[in-house]
Scaffold this motif. Structure first.
Motif, PDB file in Angstrom:
ATOM      1  N   TYR A  61       0.882  -1.193   0.045  1.00 43.97           N
ATOM      2  CA  TYR A  61       0.047   0.056   0.089  1.00 43.97           C
ATOM      3  C   TYR A  61       0.815   1.386  -0.001  1.00 43.97           C
ATOM      4  O   TYR A  61       1.997   1.247   0.740  1.00 43.97           O
ATOM      5  CB  TYR A  61      -0.908  -0.128   1.282  1.00 43.97           C
ATOM      6  N   THR A  84      -0.132  -4.584  -5.091  1.00 42.40           N
ATOM      7  CA  THR A  84       0.198  -3.103  -4.313  1.00 42.40           C
ATOM      8  C   THR A  84      -0.877  -2.189  -4.921  1.00 42.40           C
ATOM      9  O   THR A  84      -1.317  -1.957  -6.021  1.00 42.40           O
ATOM     10  CB  THR A  84       1.459  -2.464  -4.897  1.00 42.40           C
ATOM     11  N   LEU A 122      -8.877   0.333   1.885  1.00 47.20           N
ATOM     12  CA  LEU A 122      -7.902  -0.502   1.969  1.00 47.20           C
ATOM     13  C   LEU A 122      -8.392  -1.824   2.665  1.00 47.20           C
ATOM     14  O   LEU A 122      -8.040  -2.880   2.431  1.00 47.20           O
ATOM     15  CB  LEU A 122      -6.619   0.030   2.429  1.00 47.20           C
ATOM     16  N   VAL A 131      -0.642  -6.113   5.222  1.00 43.21           N
ATOM     17  CA  VAL A 131      -0.391  -4.936   4.480  1.00 43.21           C
ATOM     18  C   VAL A 131       1.090  -4.467   4.810  1.00 43.21           C
ATOM     19  O   VAL A 131       1.553  -4.277   5.832  1.00 43.21           O
ATOM     20  CB  VAL A 131      -1.567  -3.631   4.773  1.00 43.21           C
ATOM     21  N   THR A 180       3.559  -1.217   3.670  1.00 44.38           N
ATOM     22  CA  THR A 180       3.777   0.112   3.519  1.00 44.38           C
ATOM     23  C   THR A 180       5.063   0.646   3.588  1.00 44.38           C
ATOM     24  O   THR A 180       5.867   0.322   4.571  1.00 44.38           O
ATOM     25  CB  THR A 180       2.741   0.932   4.079  1.00 44.38           C
TER      26      THR A 180
END
Length: 111
Positions: free
Chosen positions: A10, A41, A55, A67, A69
């Motif tokens: 993300y 992604t 999300l 997730v 990031t």
């Protein structure tokens, strides 16, 4: 999904800016190092309405375990409570893992 844990990457396009390709590489690298199969992604822009909720919907639909990031800056500098209540969150910089029990631990330690 299978026996290998799964994850989605993300990032916010406006936060990554010209570093987006590098951020995507960092996400892939961390996923591999942590043993996740990176499914996709997710990239949102500044005009995306309620990106955290969107999300979470992706996470639930794909039934991923985590997730990944580049940093919490992609969530406005805060650990997203709704997301962490749904799956694990891993950041590249600083390298950190926020589990489903993050809020419970934070309250217990007074952090």
């Amino acid at each position: 999904m299978g026996s290998t844990p799964t994850a989605v990457g993300y990032l916010r396009k406006d936060v990554s800016d010209v570093h987006q390709p590098w951020d995507e590489t960092q996400i892939r690298t961390l996923a591999k190092r942590f043993g996740y199969e990176l499914i996709k992604t997710v990239v949102f822009g500044p005009a995306t309405d309620d990106p955290e909720w969107r999300l979470v919907n992706v996470v639930r639909a794909l039934r991923v375990d985590a997730v990944i990031t580049p940093s919490l800056a992609h969530f406005g500098g805060e650990v997203p409570a709704t997301l962490v209540g749904t799956c694990e969150l891993n950041t590249v910089t600083p390298q950190a893992t926020y589990t489903r029990r993050y809020d419970e631990i934070r309250r217990a330690t007074g952090a």
